[in-house]
Design a protein around this motif. Structure first.
Motif, short mmCIF file in Angstrom:
data_model
loop_
_atom_site.label_atom_id
_atom_site.label_comp_id
_atom_site.label_asym_id
_atom_site.label_seq_id
_atom_site.Cartn_x
_atom_site.Cartn_y
_atom_site.Cartn_z
N ASP A 79 -5.88 -0.26 -12.41
CA ASP A 79 -4.66 -1.18 -11.72
C ASP A 79 -4.24 -1.07 -10.15
O ASP A 79 -4.22 -1.85 -9.57
CB ASP A 79 -3.43 -0.76 -11.96
N ARG A 80 -4.14 -0.57 -9.13
CA ARG A 80 -4.52 0.08 -7.99
C ARG A 80 -6.23 -0.58 -7.36
O ARG A 80 -5.61 -1.06 -6.18
CB ARG A 80 -4.62 1.35 -7.59
N LEU A 81 -6.69 -0.10 -7.72
CA LEU A 81 -8.16 -1.12 -7.50
C LEU A 81 -7.90 -2.52 -7.54
O LEU A 81 -8.93 -3.57 -6.60
CB LEU A 81 -9.77 -0.91 -8.17
N ARG A 82 -7.51 -3.27 -8.50
CA ARG A 82 -7.04 -4.82 -8.69
C ARG A 82 -6.41 -4.86 -7.64
O ARG A 82 -6.71 -6.35 -7.62
CB ARG A 82 -6.56 -4.45 -10.29
N LYS A 83 -4.91 -4.51 -7.70
CA LYS A 83 -4.39 -4.29 -6.42
C LYS A 83 -4.69 -4.61 -5.18
O LYS A 83 -4.40 -5.68 -4.79
CB LYS A 83 -3.00 -3.82 -6.56
N VAL A 124 -3.00 4.03 10.53
CA VAL A 124 -2.21 4.42 9.90
C VAL A 124 -2.02 5.48 8.92
O VAL A 124 -1.33 6.76 9.12
CB VAL A 124 -1.67 3.00 8.25
N VAL A 125 -3.18 5.52 7.99
CA VAL A 125 -3.25 6.86 7.57
C VAL A 125 -3.74 8.53 9.05
O VAL A 125 -3.51 9.65 8.22
CB VAL A 125 -5.36 6.50 6.83
N VAL A 126 -4.50 7.66 9.82
CA VAL A 126 -4.43 8.85 10.92
C VAL A 126 -2.95 9.43 11.24
O VAL A 126 -2.27 11.19 11.51
CB VAL A 126 -5.23 8.95 12.66
N ALA A 127 -2.21 8.26 11.08
CA ALA A 127 -0.60 9.16 12.01
C ALA A 127 -0.36 10.09 10.50
O ALA A 127 0.25 10.25 10.72
CB ALA A 127 -0.29 7.80 11.83
N LEU A 128 -0.04 8.86 8.92
CA LEU A 128 0.05 9.89 8.53
C LEU A 128 -0.33 11.28 7.72
O LEU A 128 0.02 12.28 7.81
CB LEU A 128 0.18 9.27 7.19
N VAL A 146 0.73 -1.16 -0.36
CA VAL A 146 0.07 0.01 0.19
C VAL A 146 1.19 1.24 0.24
O VAL A 146 0.17 2.65 0.64
CB VAL A 146 -0.64 -0.07 1.37
N GLY A 147 2.40 1.03 -0.27
CA GLY A 147 3.28 2.27 0.00
C GLY A 147 2.88 3.58 -1.59
O GLY A 147 3.49 4.34 -1.12
N ASP A 148 2.61 2.67 -2.31
CA ASP A 148 2.40 4.43 -3.23
C ASP A 148 1.18 4.89 -3.35
O ASP A 148 0.26 4.58 -2.37
CB ASP A 148 1.78 3.55 -4.95
N ARG A 149 1.59 6.08 -3.52
CA ARG A 149 0.56 7.11 -3.36
C ARG A 149 -0.95 6.93 -3.23
O ARG A 149 -1.08 7.43 -3.03
CB ARG A 149 1.41 8.53 -4.15
#
Length: 150
Positions: A60-64, A96-100, A25-28
């Protein structure tokens, strides 16, 4: 160690939880899709409009994210589209999202620059996240270490 992903690729560092997570999940775009799903987006159109992402990249991202068990895909009522919902693993990324978000509030904006704010169901801002040990004591970069595999 070279361990294969379900999608055929290999892990960046198979023994490191941070590396495995960023491989997934590390890409923008993946993180922003997850953020938008947490905010109620559920269709391809919702994500595309909200993010302004190119259709091929979004596909692509939804599929992954579906392949890795972060989103679940189901047929929409009209039968022509799909709905995407966070799985339990996807919902587990909330912290994780809250921390970011909190890091961004502290380091990515000028002091007087306006930005969105995450609030709870009673409109209260969230407390700052802190790493704690099992006894509830704060843990920092200086007071922690990674126990590596032999």
């Amino acid at each position: 160690m070279d361990v294969t992903l379900a999608t055929g690729g290999t892990w960046t560092d198979a023994a490191c939880p941070v590396a495995r997570t960023t491989d997934l999940v590390g890409d923008r775009w993946s993180l922003l899709i997850i953020r938008d799903a947490m905010d109620g987006a559920s269709t391809f159109t919702d994500f595309q409009r909200g993010l302004g992402i190119a259709r091929n990249i979004l596909t692509d991202r939804l599929r992954k994210l579906v392949e890795h068990g972060i989103l679940d895909k189901s047929d929409a009522a009209d039968g022509r589209r799909y709905n995407y919902r966070l799985t339990e693993a996807g919902r587990d990324l909330f912290t994780v999202v809250v921390a970011l978000r909190q890091w961004g509030e502290r380091h990515a904006f000028a002091a007087d620059e306006p930005h969105s704010t995450l609030v709870d169901g009673q409109e209260r801002e969230l407390s700052e996240l802190r790493a704690l040990n099992r006894d509830g004591q704060p843990v920092t970069v200086e007071s922690s270490r990674v126990r590596k595999l032999d």
